[in-house]
Design a protein around this motif. Structure first.
Motif, PDB file in Angstrom:
ATOM      1  N   LEU A  44       0.898  -1.159   0.005  1.00  0.00           N
ATOM      2  CA  LEU A  44       0.098   0.108  -0.160  1.00  0.00           C
ATOM      3  C   LEU A  44       0.714   1.190   0.088  1.00  0.00           C
ATOM      4  N   VAL A  45       1.846   1.414   0.876  1.00  0.00           N
ATOM      5  CA  VAL A  45       2.713   2.485   0.720  1.00  0.00           C
ATOM      6  C   VAL A  45       3.892   2.453   0.102  1.00  0.00           C
ATOM      7  N   LYS A  46       3.962   1.217  -0.808  1.00  0.00           N
ATOM      8  CA  LYS A  46       5.026   1.248  -1.831  1.00  0.00           C
ATOM      9  C   LYS A  46       6.441   1.474  -1.514  1.00  0.00           C
ATOM     10  N   MET A  47       6.447   0.307  -0.409  1.00  0.00           N
ATOM     11  CA  MET A  47       7.889   0.149   0.209  1.00  0.00           C
ATOM     12  C   MET A  47       8.410  -1.481   0.117  1.00  0.00           C
ATOM     13  N   VAL A  48       7.662  -2.127  -0.699  1.00  0.00           N
ATOM     14  CA  VAL A  48       8.080  -3.626  -0.889  1.00  0.00           C
ATOM     15  C   VAL A  48       9.620  -3.685  -1.177  1.00  0.00           C
ATOM     16  N   GLU A  90      -0.345  10.402  -1.819  1.00  0.00           N
ATOM     17  CA  GLU A  90      -0.547   8.923  -1.138  1.00  0.00           C
ATOM     18  C   GLU A  90      -1.452   8.870  -0.120  1.00  0.00           C
ATOM     19  N   ILE A  91      -1.379   9.712   0.860  1.00  0.00           N
ATOM     20  CA  ILE A  91      -2.572   9.649   2.039  1.00  0.00           C
ATOM     21  C   ILE A  91      -3.767   9.606   1.519  1.00  0.00           C
ATOM     22  N   LYS A  92      -3.985  10.292   0.679  1.00  0.00           N
ATOM     23  CA  LYS A  92      -5.404  10.644  -0.046  1.00  0.00           C
ATOM     24  C   LYS A  92      -5.807   9.301  -0.569  1.00  0.00           C
ATOM     25  N   ARG A  93      -5.008   8.792  -1.412  1.00  0.00           N
ATOM     26  CA  ARG A  93      -5.039   7.409  -2.251  1.00  0.00           C
ATOM     27  C   ARG A  93      -5.497   6.481  -1.212  1.00  0.00           C
ATOM     28  N   LEU A  94      -4.491   6.192  -0.098  1.00  0.00           N
ATOM     29  CA  LEU A  94      -4.681   5.145   0.650  1.00  0.00           C
ATOM     30  C   LEU A  94      -6.273   5.187   1.444  1.00  0.00           C
ATOM     31  N   LYS A 143      -8.908   6.682   0.535  1.00  0.00           N
ATOM     32  CA  LYS A 143      -9.870   6.133  -0.136  1.00  0.00           C
ATOM     33  C   LYS A 143     -10.060   4.863  -0.418  1.00  0.00           C
ATOM     34  N   GLU A 144      -9.053   4.354  -0.779  1.00  0.00           N
ATOM     35  CA  GLU A 144      -8.974   2.833  -1.171  1.00  0.00           C
ATOM     36  C   GLU A 144      -9.303   2.167   0.184  1.00  0.00           C
ATOM     37  N   LEU A 145      -8.946   2.396   1.305  1.00  0.00           N
ATOM     38  CA  LEU A 145      -9.146   1.668   2.423  1.00  0.00           C
ATOM     39  C   LEU A 145     -10.566   1.814   3.037  1.00  0.00           C
ATOM     40  N   GLY A 146     -11.048   3.282   2.869  1.00  0.00           N
ATOM     41  CA  GLY A 146     -12.180   3.721   3.463  1.00  0.00           C
ATOM     42  C   GLY A 146     -12.291   3.980   4.985  1.00  0.00           C
ATOM     43  N   VAL A 147     -10.972   3.910   5.532  1.00  0.00           N
ATOM     44  CA  VAL A 147     -10.945   4.215   6.782  1.00  0.00           C
ATOM     45  C   VAL A 147     -11.348   5.562   7.349  1.00  0.00           C
ATOM     46  N   THR A 148     -12.026   6.056   8.491  1.00  0.00           N
ATOM     47  CA  THR A 148     -12.303   7.329   8.802  1.00  0.00           C
ATOM     48  C   THR A 148     -10.957   7.970   9.409  1.00  0.00           C
ATOM     49  N   THR A 149     -10.551   8.984   8.731  1.00  0.00           N
ATOM     50  CA  THR A 149      -9.615   9.495   9.215  1.00  0.00           C
ATOM     51  C   THR A 149      -9.568  11.166   9.522  1.00  0.00           C
ATOM     52  N   ILE A 150      -8.786  11.410  10.452  1.00  0.00           N
ATOM     53  CA  ILE A 150      -8.537  12.767  11.033  1.00  0.00           C
ATOM     54  C   ILE A 150      -7.333  13.186  11.058  1.00  0.00           C
ATOM     55  N   PHE A 151      -7.116  14.151  10.259  1.00  0.00           N
ATOM     56  CA  PHE A 151      -5.546  14.819  10.028  1.00  0.00           C
ATOM     57  C   PHE A 151      -5.574  16.228  10.439  1.00  0.00           C
ATOM     58  N   VAL A 152      -4.683  16.429  11.305  1.00  0.00           N
ATOM     59  CA  VAL A 152      -4.230  17.631  11.972  1.00  0.00           C
ATOM     60  C   VAL A 152      -3.105  18.293  11.108  1.00  0.00           C
ATOM     61  N   THR A 153      -3.464  19.909  10.691  1.00  0.00           N
ATOM     62  CA  THR A 153      -2.467  20.470   9.969  1.00  0.00           C
ATOM     63  C   THR A 153      -2.452  21.974  10.309  1.00  0.00           C
ATOM     64  N   HIS A 154      -1.478  22.717  10.090  1.00  0.00           N
ATOM     65  CA  HIS A 154      -1.657  23.952  10.008  1.00  0.00           C
ATOM     66  C   HIS A 154      -1.616  24.635   8.468  1.00  0.00           C
ATOM     67  N   ASP A 155      -1.330  23.956   7.831  1.00  0.00           N
ATOM     68  CA  ASP A 155      -1.023  24.053   6.540  1.00  0.00           C
ATOM     69  C   ASP A 155      -2.316  24.007   5.676  1.00  0.00           C
ATOM     70  N   GLN A 156      -2.670  25.316   5.183  1.00  0.00           N
ATOM     71  CA  GLN A 156      -4.081  25.269   4.515  1.00  0.00           C
ATOM     72  C   GLN A 156      -4.000  24.516   2.866  1.00  0.00           C
ATOM     73  N   GLU A 157      -2.807  24.538   2.417  1.00  0.00           N
ATOM     74  CA  GLU A 157      -2.926  23.791   1.011  1.00  0.00           C
ATOM     75  C   GLU A 157      -3.244  22.411   1.286  1.00  0.00           C
ATOM     76  N   GLU A 158      -2.481  21.900   2.220  1.00  0.00           N
ATOM     77  CA  GLU A 158      -2.765  20.479   2.663  1.00  0.00           C
ATOM     78  C   GLU A 158      -4.017  20.118   2.947  1.00  0.00           C
ATOM     79  N   ALA A 159      -4.640  21.047   3.867  1.00  0.00           N
ATOM     80  CA  ALA A 159      -6.194  21.015   4.110  1.00  0.00           C
ATOM     81  C   ALA A 159      -7.010  20.908   2.965  1.00  0.00           C
TER      82      ALA A 159
END
Length: 362
Positions: A120-124, A175-179, A181-197
């Protein structure tokens, strides 16, 4: 039923109120971002959901079950920190295996889950490496894989990209957005970066001084801010101060302090007091990408068009940032392209639509 419910959460550190009775619902499968400046309460909110902090008043529910006083390890969640928090003496495989061992997952299932998480995280192929042998971006991918491998009900990410350079931040954001959506896990993301949000979120919670200023989709937050704080914090803007000269259902006519006559939309009044009348002092805000520059005054599609002079030009690669003086008002325009003949001192016409300007009563 929401996956997470916060009701009247109040938290105080000494005399400092960090959560001022907030209410929040987080829906199943959504990626919700807590956004705001340092000290606004976003990380405290995340820690309350995770169980690292107890609230002084209020309730927290996960999957309909009250979580007050329930320790973090009983909340079935995965956590990704800003500092990776990998065990330095363990390989990648051992880091991922650690949580599964604590959950008493059978060996064959552990092996399968680790292989899936690494894919999933492309680290094989990097399972045998130690954290010191990897880049910051690779370490953060491992931290995400470690959080996902236990198949949590909730995924919590506390500023996970802030230690990375701009290129890596952009890559991992995708990658985080792709993961998610692929997994459908409820996710809470903390940031001060408006572009990220704006780029990541299904919904954004803008926080300020322990309060929630606004909750909405990225488009709603950016295009229709409900408060002056939200408008300032999300994106750039030009401010003008003026006095209302007339108002009706279709338009508000304002004269700025420098004498510029501008037209605004009555539907775009921010703040608690939205009642305006002639003589009221107001602040006007407009975003730079909403201001277009032209050679001629005749622009029938624009409600506002004013003659000015270019005072500054900055090339940003994908666009030009141009500052124009309009009757003494310094406004910024963001243009995909500019006339090759333009330079500092050139006369131009700056125009915008009335609905693109926001107002707030002083």
């Amino acid at each position: 039923m929401p996956d997470v419910e916060i009701r009247g959460a109040y938290k105080k550190f000494g005399s400092n109120v960090v959560l001022n009775g907030i209410d929040l619902d987080i829906q199943q499968g959504e990626l919700l971002t807590l956004l705001g400046p340092s000290g606004c309460g976003k990380t405290t909110t995340l820690n309350v959901i995770a169980g690292f902090l107890d609230i002084d008043q209020g309730e927290v529910y996960i999957k309909g079950k009250k979580m007050n006083k329930v320790p973090p390890y009983k909340r079935d969640l995965g956590m990704v920190f800003q500092t990776y928090s990998l065990f330095p003496h363990m390989t990648v495989y051992e880091n991922l295996n650690f949580g599964l061992s604590l959950h008493k997952v059978e060996k064959a299932e552990r092996k399968r889950r680790i292989a899936y998480a690494m894919e999933l995280v492309k680290m094989v192929g990097l399972e045998g490496r130690y954290p010191r042998e990897m880049s910051g971006g690779q370490r953060q991918r491992v931290a995400i894989a470690r959080a996902l491998v236990v198949q949590p009900k909730l995924l919590l990410l506390d500023e996970p990209l802030s230690n990375l350079d701009a290129k890596l931040r952009h890559e991992l954001r995708i990658e985080i957005k792709r993961l998610q959506k692929e997994l459908g896990v409820t996710t809470i993301f903390v940031t001060h970066d408006q572009e990220e949000a704006l780029s990541l979120s299904d919904r954004i919670v803008v926080m300020n001084k322990g309060n929630i200023e606004q909750i909405g989709t990225p488009g709603e937050i950016y295009q229709h801010p409900k408060t002056e704080f939200v408008f300032h914090f999300i994106g750039k803007s030009t401010r003008m101060d003026g006095v209302v000269k007339s108002i009706d259902r279709q338009s508000i006519q304002v004269q700025t302090q420098t004498g510029l006559q501008v037209s605004a939309d009555p539907n775009n009044i921010m703040g608690e007091d939205r009642r305006l009348q002639a003589g009221d002092e107001v602040k006007l805000y407009i975003r730079p990408e909403k201001i277009s520059l032209h050679m001629a005054a005749d622009q029938p599609s624009l409600d506002n068009a004013h003659k000015g002079m270019i005072t500054q030009m900055n090339y940003l690669g994908s666009a030009w940032e141009v500052e124009v003086s309009l009757s003494g008002e310094a406004i910024q325009s963001l243009c995909p392209a500019v006339n090759p003949a333009w330079s500092v001192g050139s006369e131009v016409y700056a125009g915008w639509q009335s609905p693109d300007m926001m107002l707030i009563k002083k």
